[in-house]
Design a protein around this motif. Structure first.
Motif, PDB file in Angstrom:
ATOM      1  N   THR A  19       0.833  -1.205   0.000  1.00  0.00           N
ATOM      2  CA  THR A  19       0.000   0.000   0.000  1.00  0.00           C
ATOM      3  C   THR A  19       0.866   1.253   0.000  1.00  0.00           C
ATOM      4  N   ILE A  20       1.911   1.259   0.833  1.00  0.00           N
ATOM      5  CA  ILE A  20       2.813   2.409   0.872  1.00  0.00           C
ATOM      6  C   ILE A  20       3.469   2.621  -0.485  1.00  0.00           C
ATOM      7  N   GLU A  21       3.905   1.550  -1.110  1.00  0.00           N
ATOM      8  CA  GLU A  21       4.531   1.671  -2.428  1.00  0.00           C
ATOM      9  C   GLU A  21       3.558   2.268  -3.440  1.00  0.00           C
ATOM     10  N   SER A  22       2.288   1.871  -3.365  1.00  0.00           N
ATOM     11  CA  SER A  22       1.299   2.411  -4.294  1.00  0.00           C
ATOM     12  C   SER A  22       1.033   3.889  -4.050  1.00  0.00           C
ATOM     13  N   TRP A  23       1.213   4.347  -2.802  1.00  0.00           N
ATOM     14  CA  TRP A  23       0.981   5.747  -2.480  1.00  0.00           C
ATOM     15  C   TRP A  23       2.127   6.643  -2.925  1.00  0.00           C
ATOM     16  N   CYS A  24       3.366   6.225  -2.646  1.00  0.00           N
ATOM     17  CA  CYS A  24       4.496   7.145  -2.840  1.00  0.00           C
ATOM     18  C   CYS A  24       5.628   6.575  -3.685  1.00  0.00           C
ATOM     19  N   GLY A  25       5.509   5.318  -4.105  1.00  0.00           N
ATOM     20  CA  GLY A  25       6.535   4.736  -4.957  1.00  0.00           C
ATOM     21  C   GLY A  25       7.760   4.232  -4.233  1.00  0.00           C
ATOM     22  N   LEU A  26       7.741   4.238  -2.894  1.00  0.00           N
ATOM     23  CA  LEU A  26       8.891   3.751  -2.145  1.00  0.00           C
ATOM     24  C   LEU A  26       8.955   2.231  -2.249  1.00  0.00           C
ATOM     25  N   PRO A  27      10.078   1.660  -2.711  1.00  0.00           N
ATOM     26  CA  PRO A  27      10.144   0.205  -2.918  1.00  0.00           C
ATOM     27  C   PRO A  27       9.925  -0.573  -1.629  1.00  0.00           C
ATOM     28  N   GLN A  28       9.217  -1.667  -1.744  1.00  0.00           N
ATOM     29  CA  GLN A  28       8.958  -2.506  -0.584  1.00  0.00           C
ATOM     30  C   GLN A  28      10.248  -3.025   0.045  1.00  0.00           C
ATOM     31  N   SER A  29      11.258  -3.264  -0.772  1.00  0.00           N
ATOM     32  CA  SER A  29      12.531  -3.749  -0.238  1.00  0.00           C
ATOM     33  C   SER A  29      13.167  -2.721   0.685  1.00  0.00           C
ATOM     34  N   MET A  30      13.075  -1.435   0.349  1.00  0.00           N
ATOM     35  CA  MET A  30      13.631  -0.396   1.211  1.00  0.00           C
ATOM     36  C   MET A  30      12.822  -0.276   2.497  1.00  0.00           C
ATOM     37  N   LEU A  31      11.510  -0.370   2.383  1.00  0.00           N
ATOM     38  CA  LEU A  31      10.657  -0.292   3.561  1.00  0.00           C
ATOM     39  C   LEU A  31      10.983  -1.406   4.549  1.00  0.00           C
ATOM     40  N   ALA A  32      11.158  -2.613   4.052  1.00  0.00           N
ATOM     41  CA  ALA A  32      11.386  -3.768   4.923  1.00  0.00           C
ATOM     42  C   ALA A  32      12.826  -3.856   5.396  1.00  0.00           C
ATOM     43  N   ASP A  33      13.777  -3.624   4.487  1.00  0.00           N
ATOM     44  CA  ASP A  33      15.173  -3.914   4.808  1.00  0.00           C
ATOM     45  C   ASP A  33      15.910  -2.741   5.447  1.00  0.00           C
ATOM     46  N   LYS A  34      15.632  -1.517   5.019  1.00  0.00           N
ATOM     47  CA  LYS A  34      16.361  -0.363   5.559  1.00  0.00           C
ATOM     48  C   LYS A  34      15.568   0.338   6.653  1.00  0.00           C
ATOM     49  N   ILE A  35      14.337   0.708   6.348  1.00  0.00           N
ATOM     50  CA  ILE A  35      13.510   1.344   7.380  1.00  0.00           C
ATOM     51  C   ILE A  35      13.133   0.321   8.445  1.00  0.00           C
ATOM     52  N   GLY A  36      12.930  -0.935   8.023  1.00  0.00           N
ATOM     53  CA  GLY A  36      12.657  -2.012   8.982  1.00  0.00           C
ATOM     54  C   GLY A  36      11.215  -2.141   9.377  1.00  0.00           C
ATOM     55  N   VAL A  37      10.291  -1.670   8.524  1.00  0.00           N
ATOM     56  CA  VAL A  37       8.863  -1.699   8.841  1.00  0.00           C
ATOM     57  C   VAL A  37       8.143  -2.538   7.794  1.00  0.00           C
ATOM     58  N   HIS A  38       7.322  -3.477   8.266  1.00  0.00           N
ATOM     59  CA  HIS A  38       6.492  -4.292   7.380  1.00  0.00           C
ATOM     60  C   HIS A  38       5.031  -3.839   7.399  1.00  0.00           C
ATOM     61  N   HIS A  39       4.568  -3.433   8.571  1.00  0.00           N
ATOM     62  CA  HIS A  39       3.205  -2.931   8.737  1.00  0.00           C
ATOM     63  C   HIS A  39       3.233  -1.765   9.702  1.00  0.00           C
ATOM     64  N   ARG A  40       2.271  -0.875   9.549  1.00  0.00           N
ATOM     65  CA  ARG A  40       2.072   0.201  10.512  1.00  0.00           C
ATOM     66  C   ARG A  40       0.565   0.415  10.609  1.00  0.00           C
ATOM     67  N   ARG A  41       0.128   1.097  11.671  1.00  0.00           N
ATOM     68  CA  ARG A  41      -1.303   1.328  11.894  1.00  0.00           C
ATOM     69  C   ARG A  41      -1.606   2.821  11.759  1.00  0.00           C
ATOM     70  N   PHE A  42      -2.711   3.137  11.081  1.00  0.00           N
ATOM     71  CA  PHE A  42      -3.159   4.518  10.941  1.00  0.00           C
ATOM     72  C   PHE A  42      -4.557   4.667  11.537  1.00  0.00           C
ATOM     73  N   LEU A  43      -4.809   5.821  12.113  1.00  0.00           N
ATOM     74  CA  LEU A  43      -6.160   6.156  12.530  1.00  0.00           C
ATOM     75  C   LEU A  43      -7.070   6.293  11.308  1.00  0.00           C
ATOM     76  N   ALA A  44      -8.320   5.899  11.468  1.00  0.00           N
ATOM     77  CA  ALA A  44      -9.318   6.141  10.427  1.00  0.00           C
ATOM     78  C   ALA A  44      -9.642   7.632  10.374  1.00  0.00           C
ATOM     79  N   ALA A  45     -10.270   8.043   9.284  1.00  0.00           N
ATOM     80  CA  ALA A  45     -10.585   9.464   9.106  1.00  0.00           C
ATOM     81  C   ALA A  45     -11.443  10.004  10.239  1.00  0.00           C
ATOM     82  N   SER A  46     -12.304   9.166  10.801  1.00  0.00           N
ATOM     83  CA  SER A  46     -13.220   9.612  11.854  1.00  0.00           C
ATOM     84  C   SER A  46     -12.627   9.529  13.252  1.00  0.00           C
ATOM     85  N   GLU A  47     -11.411   8.993  13.394  1.00  0.00           N
ATOM     86  CA  GLU A  47     -10.790   8.809  14.710  1.00  0.00           C
ATOM     87  C   GLU A  47      -9.808   9.929  15.019  1.00  0.00           C
ATOM     88  N   THR A  48      -9.620  10.174  16.314  1.00  0.00           N
ATOM     89  CA  THR A  48      -8.702  11.215  16.772  1.00  0.00           C
ATOM     90  C   THR A  48      -7.663  10.639  17.727  1.00  0.00           C
TER      91      THR A  48
END
Length: 331
Positions: A19-48
């Motif tokens: 999903t992140i790659e589809s949003w900003c083009g950041l390769p999945q390999s960089m996300l997993a191997d360098k940043i070290g993140v596979h999943h993250r959680r976001f608040l829904a639009a209605s949540e604070t």
């Protein structure tokens, strides 16, 4: 005053690397191997952030039957991006939790160093005012202030909230902290628009000029932040150890702000710390800003690794600021 318990919560929306790659083009390999993140959680639009903060405190209460909101005399909410420009989130949370009107409530506007700052603020406030129990709540929902098209931030950050209960009979004795700020680097991690320097409307009610895209959302100069951390963190660690009469060998765990795997592994190698004494835990949460350190503490306590243990906590980020302290957990 001492740490009695720590609890946390994550939003329900799981954002994976495709999903992140589809949003900003950041390769999945960089996300997993360098940043070290596979999943993250976001608040829904209605949540604070207050919604998530309330859930964290409810989790704390569910896990600790002796926790009584009526006894809380101090509530500190650590957040840089509150629900509203005013009032403060701690007022909203005080009402949600049903805390007494006599509860002292305020926000601390710090991110990655904020939890460590709040430990000393709470300790000093409690001792000065004779308060027996306090809550520190952290919640910086960066998903609400960052552009999903920004490769510098979209894949790095996630949302979370934590609640830390302080009481005289807690297991975690808070030591003496080391703190600092280099405001000359403030522009390296900033949301420029929305404050009085770049308002979204004029005082006469007419709209202000639309801010540039980059000014409306979080901006981060990753290289500058990396250099700042490499320059400052080892120094604040050693200064904190000196203030508490400890050496590096006497610390069981070094709990650093979970900025990115690459940064933490580089820091670990430069400081000569073994992996088992320096947890890296952001793979399933991302960088949750002020909540990263309490999330690691919660895991260490849950797994029984702090029975007993001496833990150094160190946060660094927006401001640019840094803070370190020692927590001695008993058996």
């Amino acid at each position: 005053m001492n740490i009695k318990a720590v609890a946390s919560t994550l939003p329900d929306w799981v954002v994976d690397n495709p999903t992140i790659e589809s949003w900003c083009g950041l390769p999945q390999s960089m996300l997993a191997d360098k940043i070290g993140v596979h999943h993250r959680r976001f608040l829904a639009a209605s949540e604070t952030g207050t919604d998530l903060s309330e859930r964290a405190v409810r989790n704390l209460a569910a896990a600790n039957p002796d926790f009584d909101p009526a006894r809380v005399g101090l509530l500190i909410v650590v957040t840089q991006n509150p629900d509203h420009q005013l009032p403060h989130n701690s007022a909203l949370l005080q009402h949600r939790l049903g805390l007494a009107p006599t509860t002292a409530c305020f926000d601390v506007s710090l991110g990655c160093s904020g939890f460590v700052y709040a430990l000393s603020v709470a300790k000093g406030f409690m001792l000065a005012e004779g308060i027996d129990e306090a809550l520190i709540v952290t919640c910086d929902p960066y998903s609400k202030c960052m552009s999903r098209a920004n490769r510098d931030v979209a894949g790095l950050f996630g949302d979370a909230a934590s609640a830390t209960w302080l009481r005289a009979d807690g297991r975690g004795v808070i030591g003496r902290g080391d703190f600092g700020t280099d405001g000359g680097g403030a522009g390296n991690l900033i949301v420029r628009a929305g404050g009085s320097a770049q308002p979204l409307a004029h005082l006469d009610g007419t709209p202000a000029a639309d801010p540039a895209e980059a000014d409306r959302f979080l901006h981060m100069n990753g290289r500058a932040i990396f250099n700042f951390m490499m320059t400052r963190v080892a120094g604040t660690v050693d200064s904190c150890l000196g203030r508490n009469g400890l050496s590096r060998d006497e610390v069981d765990f070094f709990v650093f702000h979970q900025a990115s795997r690459y940064l933490l592994e580089t820091l670990r190698d430069r400081m000569g710390l073994p992996p088992e004494r320096m947890p890296i835990t952001l793979a399933e949460t991302g960088n949750t800003v002020s909540s990263t350190i309490p999330l690691v503490l919660e895991e260490l306590l849950r797994d029984g690794r702090c029975a007993p243990a001496t833990v150094l906590v160190s946060g660094f980020g927006v401001g640019l600021s840094w803070a370190s302290n020692i927590i001695r957990f008993g058996a």
